[in-house]
Design an enzyme around this catalytic site. Structure first.
Site: not given
Ligand code: GLA
Length: 726
Positions: A480, A482, A550
């Site tokens: 990931d 973020n 998401d």
């Molecule tokens: C991101 C990912 C999600 C999940 C969250 C976890 O938003 O896209 O699928 O893994 O992080 O914090």
């Protein structure tokens, strides 16, 4: 051979199955991009038209006999800044004298079989040298000693040219690259629409199509990653070109960092498209003897519309970009625990998820964010990649053993490029995150970004990951990312290299991915960045599937998946059945079956009926696996054009199997719904499995079927499966 050099005319001709490109070495060594378009088998090279008049205010090169020649109006293949071509330059290099005049002229060429690797960068490849041929043209700026090696690879089976450029400093003095495109494309008219994919978190890759106009249109990212906001893709479609007809050029950068794709229409209605690393925030210091390799740009040309452009990208990425065991081997059907429990879980809950999932036929449980450090929310522990013992009480090993005993593989989540201020790693190494002197760091999702340009940082993260992955039976990693980059500076880069940070960051990430895959070649890595915030061919080279968004609302997913399908194959799109109540489970499953099917919920909360439906979908995924992963996609009705319904087909390469899916986004009283199917063999007889009826391919494609009798309520969907005898 697909690439030929004609000595007398000083012409290079590059032929793919669906396109021809012609380059000419003109007087004074100017390299002209004379043509790129539909195949031209013959050799009337003399008649290539470019502007044969000298326009006012266009500078001339005094050495040229041709007084009509101006670099400002001729199709300069890789144009430099400040030397007579006022259109957007493909390249600009600041030299040691302090100016950025750049002017590359032809030096030499070589044609070689196969396709060389790009040092440190992801790129398309061939495993058999006979499948591709590469032309490298060396250009030299005779004043500064900068060289540009332009590389063009032509593939035997697809209408694709993969291009990249290497800049070399062949002088005795340093120089700074201010801008360096991976591809520069000149076309003689501008009667095209500009198509690109824009978006945001939870709404990635919406298709936008606008007519070109005078001046510049561009898409870019300066976020440090390719981003949710624009994809590193653009297409030029002839006015009137649609899914199935018309000329389309597609450009996709095999890169995951800052990028820019700019199309310029000049005052004579010619166009230039430059694509590459974004010049904003980029300055690369090149010492004598050093070289700089650009990312690769894949260019596709077709006369058969956007649909065929997509299928060419898909096939290329399936066969010549995605690597490793899961390029051909079936990927395990996974259940991801994230939306089922977020941070609220322990080992018992994971095992209970696995037990219920096993009953439905799932093959892998993925434990998402929250298993490490002391992470109970998104405000701590990134960088502390050791087990959170309060949650996973006996440690990972015993829990994974129990999950394995249920017949499931195990997958785990990492966010390797990030660091939480509340972490042991940050306490020990506060200088390991990106920062610039004298400025506070911006925080996003409570986290900072690690300085991936540093080897010691990468070593540390690699060792932590290696420990987890080698001590435990782990088949899959969700990787990931973020947040985006701010205050992007490294304690280890000298001031004159400060603006190299963005590209070096991406190179650092790629090298960590490569190292991990070298150590664990059987590992399946799924890319992710707050959903689909880094969904690009660069990541696909390491991570054969990427979490698409998401947003797991099935109806909203439709536009996201349609947009993503413009260049990325179904097998690349992580697509999960989740709890969102907007539609029933049948429709959720039908939409998720378009990608790498999975589930994202707490299976303990499912009713028996829901479990039965999902069990059927897992079985369908196995049944249709090859068709869904290696078939050809035909977009029939797109949510960008129709507010009520959308539909797509997957057709097997031999055209003997076709799965049609239709989803009603919004009820309409109009029950007339005639679908003329696409991509079939007119001469074959197809049997519709659901009714046993038989139709010729010609009937299905030309007359079509009225599908008004199928479910068409809000959120309802249906599938039709056609087969022709083998
Ligand atoms: C991101 C990912 C999600 C999940 C969250 C976890 O938003 O896209 O699928 O893994 O992080 O914090």
């Amino acid at each position: 051979m697909p690439i030929r050099f004609y000595e007398e005319e000083k012409l290079f001709k590059l032929d793919t199955p669906g396109s021809t490109a012609v380059l000419q070495i003109y007087d004074e060594g100017y390299l002209l991009g004379l043509y790129y378009g539909a195949p031209i088998p013959d050799m009337h090279f003399d008649n290539f038209t470019f502007r044969d008049y000298f326009a006012s205010f266009c500078p001339r090169n005094e050495n040229l006999r041709d007084r009509f020649f101006s670099p400002d109006v001729f199709p300069i293949e890789y144009s430099g800044f400040g030397t007579g071509d006022f259109r957007p330059a493909a390249v600009a290099i600041r030299n040691a004298d302090g100016n950025d005049c750049t002017d590359f002229r032809y030096e030499s060429y070589v044609i070689r079989p196969g396709k060389p690797k790009l040092e440190g960068l992801p790129a398309t490849y061939v495993t058999d040298e006979r499948d591709a041929e590469t032309l490298e043209i060396t250009m030299l700026d005779r004043t500064t000693g900068a060289a540009a090696i332009l590389s063009y690879t032509v593939f035997e089976t697809e209408s694709v040219i993969a291009r990249s450029v290497r800049i070399e400093n062949r002088s005795e003095r340093p120089m700074d690259i201010e801008k360096v495109s991976s591809v520069s494309l000149n076309l003689p008219d501008a009667d095209y629409d500009f198509i690109h994919l824009w978006g945001r978190w939870a709404a990635e890759r919406n298709l936008q199509r606008t007519p070109l106009r005078h001046g510049q249109q561009s898409v870019s990212s300066v976020r440090g990653s390719s981003s949710h906001f624009h994809n590193p893709f653009a297409a030029l479609a002839r006015r009137g070109a649609d899914e199935d007809h018309g000329e389309v050029y597609g450009v996709n950068l095999v890169y995951s960092g800052n990028f820019d794709i700019t199309v310029d229409v000049d005052s004579y209605e010619t166009l230039r498209l430059n694509a590459g690393i974004a010049p904003a925030g980029f300055l690369w210091h090149l010492l004598p003897g050093e070289s700089f390799q650009t990312p690769e740009a894949v260019t596709v040309f077709t006369t058969d519309g956007l649909g065929e452009m997509s299928r060419i990208f898909h096939r290329l990425y399936l066969h010549n970009l995605i690597r490793g065991r899961y390029k051909t081997e079936r990927r395990p059907v996974l259940i991801n625990a994230w939306e089922g429990c977020f941070f609220d879980f322990d080992d018992e809950k994971m095992v209970s998820f696995a037990a219920r999932a096993a009953e439905m036929g799932f093959e892998m449980l993925v434990m998402d964010d929250g298993w490490f450090g002391h992470r109970d929310g998104d405000d701590s522990s990134l960088g502390d990649w050791f087990v959170y013992k309060d949650k996973i009480r006996g440690g990972l090993g015993p829990m994974i053993e129990r999950i394995r005993a249920l017949g499931l593989k195990f997958g785990i989540w990492f966010e390797p490029e990030m660091i939480s201020p509340d972490s042991k790693l940050y306490q020990a190494h506060p200088d390991w995150c990106l920062r610039v002197p004298g400025r506070p760091n911006s925080i996003a999702r409570n986290q900072y970004v690690l300085d991936m340009t540093r080897e010691d940082v990468r070593d540390n993260i690699f060792e932590q990951m290696r420990k987890i992955l080698s001590e435990n039976d782990i088949a899959y990693v969700k990787w990931d990312f973020n947040r985006n980059l701010t205050e992007a500076g490294s304690a280890c880069l000298p001031a004159e290299r400060g603006e190299e940070i963005f590209h070096r960051f991406v190179l650092g990430t790629y090298s960590l991915l490569e190292r991990l895959l070298a150590e664990f070649p059987d590992l399946l890595i799924e890319g992710c960045s707050g959903g689909g915030g880094r969904f690009d061919p660069g990541m696909l080279y390491y991570t054969p599937q990427i979490w698409t968004s998401d947003n797991t609302d099935p109806i909203e997913r439709l536009a996201i998946q349609f947009g993503t399908s413009l260049c990325y194959p179904a097998s690349a799109m992580g697509a999960h059945v989740a709890k969102c109540p907007r539609t029933g489970y049948e429709t959720k499953g039908n939409i998720a079956l378009w990608g790498t099917f999975g589930c994202e919920l707490d299976p303990n909360t499912l009713t028996e009926e829901e479990k039965t439906i999902i069990r059927g979908q897992v079985a369908d995924y196995h049944r249709f696996y090859d068709l869904l992963h290696y078939g050809d996609l035909y977009r029939v009705t797109t949510p960008f054009e129709n507010a009520f319904r959308c539909a797509w087909e997957m057709v097997s390469p031999d055209k003997r199997e076709m799965l049609f899916t239709n989803v009603t986004m919004r009820f309409s009283h109009n029950r007339k719904y005639i679908v003329r199917f696409k991509g079939l063999n007119p001469a074959l007889t197809y049997r519709l499995e659901e009714t046993g009826e038989e139709f010729s391919g010609a009937f299905l494609m030309n007359a079509g079927l009225n599908l008004g009798c199928y479910p068409f309520g809000d959120g309802e969907s249906f599938r039709l499966y056609f087969t022709a005898d083998r």
